[in-house]
Design a protein around this motif. Sequence first.
Motif, PDB file in Angstrom:
ATOM      1  N   MET A  56       0.773  -1.170  -0.133  1.00  0.00           N
ATOM      2  CA  MET A  56      -0.022   0.013   0.161  1.00  0.00           C
ATOM      3  C   MET A  56       0.819   1.306   0.103  1.00  0.00           C
ATOM      4  O   MET A  56       1.518   1.491   0.859  1.00  0.00           O
ATOM      5  N   LYS A  57       0.695   1.923  -1.201  1.00  0.00           N
ATOM      6  CA  LYS A  57       1.643   3.266  -1.036  1.00  0.00           C
ATOM      7  C   LYS A  57       0.678   4.406  -0.812  1.00  0.00           C
ATOM      8  O   LYS A  57      -0.453   4.588  -1.581  1.00  0.00           O
ATOM      9  N   TYR A  58       1.256   5.512  -0.180  1.00  0.00           N
ATOM     10  CA  TYR A  58       0.303   6.416   0.191  1.00  0.00           C
ATOM     11  C   TYR A  58       1.141   7.905  -0.420  1.00  0.00           C
ATOM     12  O   TYR A  58       2.262   7.871  -0.502  1.00  0.00           O
ATOM     13  N   PRO A  59       0.059   8.461  -1.049  1.00  0.00           N
ATOM     14  CA  PRO A  59       0.646   9.745  -2.007  1.00  0.00           C
ATOM     15  C   PRO A  59       1.125  10.935  -0.946  1.00  0.00           C
ATOM     16  O   PRO A  59       0.744  12.177  -1.366  1.00  0.00           O
ATOM     17  N   ILE A  60       1.977  10.824  -0.176  1.00  0.00           N
ATOM     18  CA  ILE A  60       2.526  11.982   0.380  1.00  0.00           C
ATOM     19  C   ILE A  60       3.090  12.923  -0.331  1.00  0.00           C
ATOM     20  O   ILE A  60       4.010  12.791  -0.949  1.00  0.00           O
ATOM     21  N   GLY A  61       2.613  14.226  -0.256  1.00  0.00           N
ATOM     22  CA  GLY A  61       3.377  15.184  -0.931  1.00  0.00           C
ATOM     23  C   GLY A  61       2.996  15.343  -2.510  1.00  0.00           C
ATOM     24  O   GLY A  61       3.412  16.050  -3.241  1.00  0.00           O
ATOM     25  N   ILE A  62       2.159  14.204  -3.190  1.00  0.00           N
ATOM     26  CA  ILE A  62       1.750  14.245  -4.616  1.00  0.00           C
ATOM     27  C   ILE A  62       0.481  15.052  -4.707  1.00  0.00           C
ATOM     28  O   ILE A  62      -0.515  14.568  -4.023  1.00  0.00           O
TER      29      ILE A  62
ATOM     30  N   PHE B 150     -15.329  29.343  -3.380  1.00  0.00           N
ATOM     31  CA  PHE B 150     -14.159  29.780  -2.831  1.00  0.00           C
ATOM     32  C   PHE B 150     -13.624  28.583  -1.918  1.00  0.00           C
ATOM     33  O   PHE B 150     -14.240  28.152  -0.785  1.00  0.00           O
ATOM     34  N   LEU B 151     -12.300  28.113  -2.340  1.00  0.00           N
ATOM     35  CA  LEU B 151     -11.704  26.957  -1.731  1.00  0.00           C
ATOM     36  C   LEU B 151     -10.909  27.519  -0.610  1.00  0.00           C
ATOM     37  O   LEU B 151      -9.779  27.865  -0.561  1.00  0.00           O
TER      38      LEU B 151
ATOM     39  N   ARG C 190      -1.981  21.922   3.217  1.00  0.00           N
ATOM     40  CA  ARG C 190      -2.076  20.471   3.116  1.00  0.00           C
ATOM     41  C   ARG C 190      -3.704  19.809   3.351  1.00  0.00           C
ATOM     42  O   ARG C 190      -3.335  18.708   3.941  1.00  0.00           O
ATOM     43  N   PHE C 191      -4.502  20.324   3.027  1.00  0.00           N
ATOM     44  CA  PHE C 191      -5.972  19.781   2.822  1.00  0.00           C
ATOM     45  C   PHE C 191      -6.435  19.357   1.475  1.00  0.00           C
ATOM     46  O   PHE C 191      -7.854  19.284   1.331  1.00  0.00           O
ATOM     47  N   GLY C 192      -5.554  19.417   0.407  1.00  0.00           N
ATOM     48  CA  GLY C 192      -5.893  18.874  -0.644  1.00  0.00           C
ATOM     49  C   GLY C 192      -6.494  19.874  -1.792  1.00  0.00           C
ATOM     50  O   GLY C 192      -7.202  19.208  -2.754  1.00  0.00           O
TER      51      GLY C 192
END
Length: 72
Positions: free
Chosen positions: A1-7, A38-39, A44-46
């Motif tokens: 299982m690979k997590y997309p940290i920083g991608i 308005f986002l 770091r919340f996507g």
Amino acid sequence: MKYPIGIQSFAQIREDGYVYVDKTALIHNLVTTGKIYFLSRPRRFGKSLLVSTLKNYFLGKKELFKGLAIEK
């Protein structure tokens, strides 16, 4: 299982087999029922991943959405 940290690229996450939590049904709702959004979210919340997902959706890259809720 690979997590997309920083991608932040939706295409890279899907193509390279990283874990992706499918929220595309919400994105479809956002696109079909919304006007202007308005986002406003913390760092770091996507936000960048959301924009990348929308970009790929509107470019018509259907192969990236295979198996996700928005495919239907």
